[in-house]
Design a protein around this motif. Structure first.
Motif, PDB file in Angstrom:
ATOM      1  N   GLN A   1       0.839  -1.202   0.000  1.00  0.00           N
ATOM      2  CA  GLN A   1       0.000   0.000   0.000  1.00  0.00           C
ATOM      3  C   GLN A   1       0.872   1.249   0.000  1.00  0.00           C
ATOM      4  OE1 GLN A   1      -2.404  -0.369   3.540  1.00  0.00           O
ATOM      5  NE2 GLN A   1      -4.082  -1.289   2.383  1.00  0.00           N
ATOM      6  N   ALA A   2       0.304   2.331  -0.530  1.00  0.00           N
ATOM      7  CA  ALA A   2       0.982   3.634  -0.528  1.00  0.00           C
ATOM      8  C   ALA A   2      -0.079   4.727  -0.590  1.00  0.00           C
ATOM      9  CB  ALA A   2       1.924   3.739  -1.720  1.00  0.00           C
ATOM     10  N   ASP A   3       0.312   5.928  -0.203  1.00  0.00           N
ATOM     11  CA  ASP A   3      -0.570   7.089  -0.319  1.00  0.00           C
ATOM     12  C   ASP A   3      -0.298   7.750  -1.669  1.00  0.00           C
ATOM     13  OD1 ASP A   3      -1.482   6.643   2.300  1.00  0.00           O
ATOM     14  OD2 ASP A   3       0.202   7.789   3.118  1.00  0.00           O
ATOM     15  N   ILE A   4      -1.347   7.969  -2.439  1.00  0.00           N
ATOM     16  CA  ILE A   4      -1.205   8.507  -3.792  1.00  0.00           C
ATOM     17  C   ILE A   4      -1.924   9.849  -3.884  1.00  0.00           C
ATOM     18  CG2 ILE A   4      -1.762   8.132  -6.237  1.00  0.00           C
ATOM     19  CD1 ILE A   4      -1.549   5.099  -5.637  1.00  0.00           C
ATOM     20  N   ALA A   5      -1.277  10.798  -4.556  1.00  0.00           N
ATOM     21  CA  ALA A   5      -1.892  12.100  -4.845  1.00  0.00           C
ATOM     22  C   ALA A   5      -1.652  12.392  -6.320  1.00  0.00           C
ATOM     23  CB  ALA A   5      -1.288  13.189  -3.980  1.00  0.00           C
ATOM     24  N   TYR A   6      -2.704  12.805  -7.033  1.00  0.00           N
ATOM     25  CA  TYR A   6      -2.551  13.079  -8.453  1.00  0.00           C
ATOM     26  C   TYR A   6      -3.430  14.244  -8.872  1.00  0.00           C
ATOM     27  CZ  TYR A   6      -6.931  10.499  -9.184  1.00  0.00           C
ATOM     28  OH  TYR A   6      -8.242  10.075  -9.153  1.00  0.00           O
ATOM     29  N   ASN A   7      -3.053  14.816 -10.019  1.00  0.00           N
ATOM     30  CA  ASN A   7      -3.808  15.924 -10.581  1.00  0.00           C
ATOM     31  C   ASN A   7      -3.693  15.872 -12.100  1.00  0.00           C
ATOM     32  OD1 ASN A   7      -5.342  18.383 -10.215  1.00  0.00           O
ATOM     33  ND2 ASN A   7      -3.558  19.415 -11.055  1.00  0.00           N
ATOM     34  N   PHE A   8      -4.824  15.869 -12.772  1.00  0.00           N
ATOM     35  CA  PHE A   8      -4.843  15.956 -14.233  1.00  0.00           C
ATOM     36  C   PHE A   8      -4.929  17.419 -14.637  1.00  0.00           C
ATOM     37  CE2 PHE A   8      -6.581  11.594 -13.865  1.00  0.00           C
ATOM     38  CZ  PHE A   8      -5.747  10.949 -14.759  1.00  0.00           C
ATOM     39  N   SER A   9      -4.379  17.746 -15.809  1.00  0.00           N
ATOM     40  CA  SER A   9      -4.480  19.127 -16.300  1.00  0.00           C
ATOM     41  C   SER A   9      -5.948  19.503 -16.454  1.00  0.00           C
ATOM     42  CB  SER A   9      -3.726  19.291 -17.619  1.00  0.00           C
ATOM     43  OG  SER A   9      -4.170  18.368 -18.588  1.00  0.00           O
ATOM     44  N   GLY A  10      -6.248  20.761 -16.164  1.00  0.00           N
ATOM     45  CA  GLY A  10      -7.621  21.247 -16.217  1.00  0.00           C
ATOM     46  C   GLY A  10      -8.344  21.126 -14.895  1.00  0.00           C
ATOM     47  N   LYS A  11      -7.751  20.435 -13.935  1.00  0.00           N
ATOM     48  CA  LYS A  11      -8.349  20.307 -12.601  1.00  0.00           C
ATOM     49  C   LYS A  11      -7.670  21.309 -11.675  1.00  0.00           C
ATOM     50  CE  LYS A  11     -10.784  16.479 -13.261  1.00  0.00           C
ATOM     51  NZ  LYS A  11     -12.125  16.212 -12.925  1.00  0.00           N
ATOM     52  N   ASN A  12      -8.404  21.849 -10.752  1.00  0.00           N
ATOM     53  CA  ASN A  12      -7.840  22.811  -9.813  1.00  0.00           C
ATOM     54  C   ASN A  12      -7.519  22.194  -8.462  1.00  0.00           C
ATOM     55  OD1 ASN A  12      -8.010  24.915 -11.641  1.00  0.00           O
ATOM     56  ND2 ASN A  12     -10.103  25.396 -11.041  1.00  0.00           N
ATOM     57  N   LYS A  13      -7.899  20.948  -8.256  1.00  0.00           N
ATOM     58  CA  LYS A  13      -7.727  20.330  -6.954  1.00  0.00           C
ATOM     59  C   LYS A  13      -7.072  18.966  -7.095  1.00  0.00           C
ATOM     60  CE  LYS A  13     -10.281  19.273  -2.765  1.00  0.00           C
ATOM     61  NZ  LYS A  13     -11.585  19.109  -2.157  1.00  0.00           N
ATOM     62  N   GLN A  14      -6.110  18.711  -6.237  1.00  0.00           N
ATOM     63  CA  GLN A  14      -5.421  17.433  -6.227  1.00  0.00           C
ATOM     64  C   GLN A  14      -6.338  16.366  -5.625  1.00  0.00           C
ATOM     65  OE1 GLN A  14      -2.160  16.856  -3.340  1.00  0.00           O
ATOM     66  NE2 GLN A  14      -0.878  16.560  -5.147  1.00  0.00           N
ATOM     67  N   THR A  15      -6.291  15.161  -6.198  1.00  0.00           N
ATOM     68  CA  THR A  15      -7.051  14.036  -5.673  1.00  0.00           C
ATOM     69  C   THR A  15      -6.110  13.174  -4.846  1.00  0.00           C
ATOM     70  OG1 THR A  15      -8.497  14.051  -7.609  1.00  0.00           O
ATOM     71  CG2 THR A  15      -8.458  12.042  -6.283  1.00  0.00           C
ATOM     72  N   LYS A  16      -6.539  12.784  -3.647  1.00  0.00           N
ATOM     73  CA  LYS A  16      -5.710  11.971  -2.763  1.00  0.00           C
ATOM     74  C   LYS A  16      -6.354  10.613  -2.549  1.00  0.00           C
ATOM     75  CE  LYS A  16      -3.894  16.007  -0.474  1.00  0.00           C
ATOM     76  NZ  LYS A  16      -3.723  16.755   0.772  1.00  0.00           N
ATOM     77  N   VAL A  17      -5.520   9.581  -2.586  1.00  0.00           N
ATOM     78  CA  VAL A  17      -5.975   8.220  -2.360  1.00  0.00           C
ATOM     79  C   VAL A  17      -5.087   7.632  -1.256  1.00  0.00           C
ATOM     80  CG1 VAL A  17      -6.481   5.995  -3.423  1.00  0.00           C
ATOM     81  CG2 VAL A  17      -6.557   8.065  -4.828  1.00  0.00           C
ATOM     82  N   PRO A  18      -5.484   7.787   0.007  1.00  0.00           N
ATOM     83  CA  PRO A  18      -4.656   7.248   1.093  1.00  0.00           C
ATOM     84  C   PRO A  18      -4.763   5.725   1.168  1.00  0.00           C
ATOM     85  CG  PRO A  18      -6.613   8.335   1.973  1.00  0.00           C
ATOM     86  CD  PRO A  18      -6.629   8.538   0.490  1.00  0.00           C
ATOM     87  N   GLY A  19      -3.633   5.071   1.417  1.00  0.00           N
ATOM     88  CA  GLY A  19      -3.624   3.619   1.592  1.00  0.00           C
ATOM     89  C   GLY A  19      -4.072   2.838   0.370  1.00  0.00           C
ATOM     90  N   ALA A  20      -3.727   3.315  -0.815  1.00  0.00           N
ATOM     91  CA  ALA A  20      -4.135   2.629  -2.048  1.00  0.00           C
ATOM     92  C   ALA A  20      -3.411   1.288  -2.186  1.00  0.00           C
ATOM     93  CB  ALA A  20      -3.830   3.499  -3.259  1.00  0.00           C
TER      94      ALA A  20
END
Length: 130
Positions: A53-72
């Motif tokens: 498992q790991a904590d993941i944070a990502y953002n696609f262009s055109g989005k203003n907010k980062q998406t977080k996936v804790p414990g993926a």
């Protein structure tokens, strides 16, 4: 009592009201190009390989907010069709052997194959209209 407006004054009044509407429309169209609605767009896939498992944070262009996936659970992936801009992927608390990759239109654009000393792996891709 005011005299009636002449016919020659009417186009000027209409132009004064229409110009802001046209400017607002152009501004809206320009801002939408970053979302891929106008102009070029790309299919972007982000993936994290490894196990555990790991904590993941990502953002696609055109989005203003980062998406977080804790414990993926790894392996992990997400995909989206986007317009121009930055696409970022960060993996935190990554176990040894964790890697990240970003594919653009099916072609590997960026990869990082080992977490740093703090257990972080990052990838990014900057997409621009040509």
């Amino acid at each position: 009592m005011n005299p009636p407006a002449s016919r020659s004054a009417l186009p000027h009044r209409v132009a004064r009201r229409t110009l802001p509407a046209i400017a607002a429309t152009l501004l809206a169209a320009t801002s939408l190009t970053g979302c891929g609605l106008f102009g070029k767009n790309w299919d972007v896939k982000m993936e994290v390989t490894g196990s555990g498992q790991a904590d993941i944070a990502y953002n696609f262009s055109g989005k203003n907010k980062q998406t977080k996936v804790p414990g993926a659970e790894l392996p992990w992936q997400v995909a989206q069709n986007v317009g121009f801009g930055f696409n970022d992927l960060a993996v935190l608390n990554a176990p040894p052997g964790t890697a990240c990759r970003i594919y653009v239109n099916g072609k590997l654009e960026e990869s990082s194959d080992q977490p740093d000393a703090e257990g972080t792996v990052t990838c990014n891709a900057n997409l621009q209209d040509e």
